[in-house]
Design an enzyme around this catalytic site. Structure first.
Site, PDB file in Angstrom:
ATOM      1  N   SER A  81      -7.398  34.800 -42.203  1.00 31.85           N
ATOM      2  CA  SER A  81      -7.465  34.095 -41.090  1.00 31.85           C
ATOM      3  C   SER A  81      -7.662  32.539 -41.801  1.00 31.85           C
ATOM      4  O   SER A  81      -8.264  32.335 -42.765  1.00 31.85           O
ATOM      5  CB  SER A  81      -8.836  34.525 -40.403  1.00 31.85           C
ATOM      6  OG  SER A  81      -9.011  33.130 -39.554  1.00 31.85           O
ATOM      7  N   TYR A  86     -17.731  34.713 -39.468  1.00 31.25           N
ATOM      8  CA  TYR A  86     -16.573  35.307 -39.307  1.00 31.25           C
ATOM      9  C   TYR A  86     -15.599  34.888 -40.546  1.00 31.25           C
ATOM     10  O   TYR A  86     -14.978  35.598 -41.335  1.00 31.25           O
ATOM     11  CB  TYR A  86     -15.875  34.970 -38.094  1.00 31.25           C
ATOM     12  CG  TYR A  86     -14.245  35.293 -38.004  1.00 31.25           C
ATOM     13  CD1 TYR A  86     -13.864  36.965 -38.306  1.00 31.25           C
ATOM     14  CD2 TYR A  86     -13.350  34.453 -37.964  1.00 31.25           C
ATOM     15  CE1 TYR A  86     -12.577  37.034 -37.800  1.00 31.25           C
ATOM     16  CE2 TYR A  86     -11.766  34.807 -37.905  1.00 31.25           C
ATOM     17  CZ  TYR A  86     -11.472  36.142 -38.040  1.00 31.25           C
ATOM     18  OH  TYR A  86     -10.232  36.277 -37.739  1.00 31.25           O
ATOM     19  N   LYS A 112     -13.949  37.187 -43.785  1.00 29.61           N
ATOM     20  CA  LYS A 112     -12.485  37.391 -44.072  1.00 29.61           C
ATOM     21  C   LYS A 112     -12.348  36.891 -45.464  1.00 29.61           C
ATOM     22  O   LYS A 112     -11.430  37.788 -46.319  1.00 29.61           O
ATOM     23  CB  LYS A 112     -11.709  36.561 -43.142  1.00 29.61           C
ATOM     24  CG  LYS A 112     -11.444  37.012 -41.821  1.00 29.61           C
ATOM     25  CD  LYS A 112     -10.397  38.146 -41.691  1.00 29.61           C
ATOM     26  CE  LYS A 112     -10.735  38.887 -40.518  1.00 29.61           C
ATOM     27  NZ  LYS A 112      -9.519  39.879 -40.177  1.00 29.61           N
TER      28      LYS A 112
HETATM   29  N1  UFG Z   1     -10.421  25.577 -26.111  1.00 25.79           N
HETATM   30  C1  UFG Z   1     -10.585  24.649 -25.008  1.00 25.79           C
HETATM   31  N2  UFG Z   1     -11.025  25.563 -23.749  1.00 25.79           N
HETATM   32  C2  UFG Z   1     -11.023  26.787 -23.626  1.00 25.79           C
HETATM   33  C3  UFG Z   1     -10.654  27.485 -24.909  1.00 25.79           C
HETATM   34  C4  UFG Z   1     -10.624  26.913 -26.130  1.00 25.79           C
HETATM   35  O1  UFG Z   1     -10.242  23.558 -25.023  1.00 25.79           O
HETATM   36  O2  UFG Z   1     -11.428  27.258 -22.808  1.00 25.79           O
HETATM   37  C5  UFG Z   1      -9.975  24.787 -27.305  1.00 25.79           C
HETATM   38  C6  UFG Z   1     -10.656  25.106 -28.587  1.00 25.79           C
HETATM   39  O3  UFG Z   1     -11.846  24.247 -28.479  1.00 25.79           O
HETATM   40  C7  UFG Z   1      -9.627  25.220 -29.703  1.00 25.79           C
HETATM   41  C8  UFG Z   1      -8.554  25.265 -29.047  1.00 25.79           C
HETATM   42  O4  UFG Z   1      -8.448  25.373 -27.734  1.00 25.79           O
HETATM   43  O5  UFG Z   1      -9.462  23.548 -30.088  1.00 25.79           O
HETATM   44  C9  UFG Z   1      -7.896  26.730 -29.499  1.00 25.79           C
HETATM   45  O6  UFG Z   1      -8.918  27.673 -29.268  1.00 25.79           O
HETATM   46  P1  UFG Z   1      -9.008  29.299 -29.368  1.00 25.79           P
HETATM   47  O7  UFG Z   1     -10.412  29.743 -28.922  1.00 25.79           O
HETATM   48  O8  UFG Z   1      -7.897  29.640 -28.741  1.00 25.79           O
HETATM   49  O9  UFG Z   1      -8.561  29.385 -31.084  1.00 25.79           O
HETATM   50  P2  UFG Z   1      -9.303  28.437 -32.280  1.00 25.79           P
HETATM   51  O10 UFG Z   1      -8.627  27.817 -32.880  1.00 25.79           O
HETATM   52  O11 UFG Z   1     -10.871  28.461 -31.889  1.00 25.79           O
HETATM   53  O12 UFG Z   1      -9.500  30.156 -33.216  1.00 25.79           O
HETATM   54  C10 UFG Z   1      -8.416  30.552 -33.936  1.00 25.79           C
HETATM   55  C11 UFG Z   1      -8.505  32.101 -33.945  1.00 25.79           C
HETATM   56  C12 UFG Z   1      -9.803  32.433 -34.612  1.00 25.79           C
HETATM   57  C13 UFG Z   1      -9.802  31.942 -35.945  1.00 25.79           C
HETATM   58  C14 UFG Z   1      -9.614  30.345 -35.947  1.00 25.79           C
HETATM   59  C15 UFG Z   1      -9.658  29.738 -37.173  1.00 25.79           C
HETATM   60  O13 UFG Z   1      -8.344  32.734 -32.709  1.00 25.79           O
HETATM   61  O14 UFG Z   1      -9.624  34.083 -34.904  1.00 25.79           O
HETATM   62  O15 UFG Z   1      -8.486  30.261 -35.366  1.00 25.79           O
HETATM   63  O16 UFG Z   1     -10.273  28.488 -37.279  1.00 25.79           O
HETATM   64  F1  UFG Z   1     -10.791  32.289 -36.744  1.00 25.79           F
END
Ligand code: UFG
Length: 331
Positions: free
Chosen positions: A117, A141, A145
């Site tokens: 990841s 997490y 990894k």
């Molecule tokens: N976000 C919102 N509102 C929501 C959900 C998410 O604004 O309801 C934003 C988050 O703050 C982030 C972006 O949308 O800025 C993407 O969020 P996700 O939760 O879809 O994905 P992440 O970037 O947090 O996570 C991804 C992978 C993880 C991994 C991570 C690495 O899903 O498995 O990247 O940083 F660990």
């Protein structure tokens, strides 16, 4: 070739199962169904409801199904949860991988493609992120990894188990037919949450912070389509077999999109207004994560089919319209 896929009932694993079957591989799945769904597993695969931490059972599958290579997805993957219950993550992800590698060693299976990841990098200022960037995970997490990658390095040196670790950025979208797609419970990922609004399951999407140091103030991520991601796994599997060398590759698109841009794109795809509200920042979210995937493009000869976020969102929309309540297990 016979391939064993761990975590084959999960979002990414189930797409790997289907695409490998389409390409003519024989696929054995091991999954304990703790977060995956039986309905997402293609019926042509051999399914084993077992836990990767049960070494004897894993050895049996490797031997009886005459496995030539393993693709390892089985792991917990919620960044937020990993901060609350880190030991649960160490047990399944790190200890689980240790047992899997033990089992492979015992059964004489020497090739593994591994789902890593972007979380291993933590909050970096260098963009795009290449594989040379120092890994400083900011979550339990991400630490697990990275620990799994390091364990593979030593298992290679001591036992000759060759691995390719693929560091994913934001995996999204669904299989072209809409048969399978992203279904988590609880859902935490941006695209499925946005699409719950036009599906009538949520009144609005919350934007987690609009005061980041980005052009529109919302977080920027690099979204990669699930089918392109799986293609890279197939290329990686062949690369290990051909070269007998371990390696690490980033998988992303090289393009960053903000949360606001994603919501706007979803409005165009669904032709619905999609109400959004600004809420608090989510703890631990880096402002910007963009991959350099040049190494994978050059060395794996990886060519992406989905080069814009609207095609990624369209495929997810197709899946969610066909599966309004996602997948569910009976038990
Ligand atoms: N976000 C919102 N509102 C929501 C959900 C998410 O604004 O309801 C934003 C988050 O703050 C982030 C972006 O949308 O800025 C993407 O969020 P996700 O939760 O879809 O994905 P992440 O970037 O947090 O996570 C991804 C992978 C993880 C991994 C991570 C690495 O899903 O498995 O990247 O940083 F660990």
């Amino acid at each position: 070739m016979n391939v064993m896929i761990t975590g084959g009932a999960g979002y990414i694993g189930s797409h790997a199962v289907k695409i490998l079957l389409e390409r003519g591989y024989n696929v054995s799945v091991i999954d304990n169904l703790s977060t995956g769904y039986m309905d997402s597993v293609d019926k042509r695969a051999i399914f084993h409801n077992i836990d990767i931490r049960d070494k004897d059972l894993v050895v049996n599958v490797l031997k009886s199904d005459h496995i030539g290579a393993v693709i390892h997805f089985a792991a917990f993957s919620l960044v937020g949860e990993s901060m609350q219950v880190p030991l649960k993550y160490y047990d399944n992800n790190v200890y689980g991988t240790k047992v899997l590698l033990d089992a492979m060693n015992e059964a004489g299976v020497k090739h593994i493609v591994f789902s890593s990841s972007a979380a291993v990098y933590g909050d970096r200022s260098t963009m795009p992120i290449t594989e040379e960037v120092l890994e400083v995970p900011t979550s339990a997490y991400g630490e697990t990894k990275l620990a799994m990658e390091k364990m593979m390095k030593w298992a290679d040196i001591a036992h000759g188990i060759k691995y390719i670790a693929l560091r994913y950025f934001n995996v999204a979208g669904a299989y072209q037919t809409g048969e399978i797609g992203e279904s988590h419970n609880p859902e935490t990922h941006l695209i499925p949450l946005i699409l719950q609004v036009p599906l009538g399951k949520r009144e609005h999407i919350s934007i987690f912070g609009n005061d980041y140091d980005t052009p529109d103030g919302t977080c920027i991520r690099d979204y990669i389509h699930i089918e392109d991601l799986i293609e890279a796994h197939i290329l990686a599997m062949h690369k290990i077999i051909e070269t007998n060398k371990s390696d690490i590759f980033n998988l992303g698109s090289g393009e960053g999109y903000s949360v606001l841009e994603m919501i706007e794109s979803a409005r165009k795809v669904t032709k619905q207004p999609i109400k959004s509200i600004i809420s608090e920042r989510r703890a631990g979210d880096p402002a910007r994560l963009i991959a350099s995937s040049e190494k994978a493009e050059k060395e794996l000869k990886w060519v992406k089919k989905y080069n814009d976020v609207s095609s990624i969102i369209s495929s997810a929309w197709k899946f969610h319209q066909l599966h309004k309540d996602g997948f569910k297990n009976e038990n």
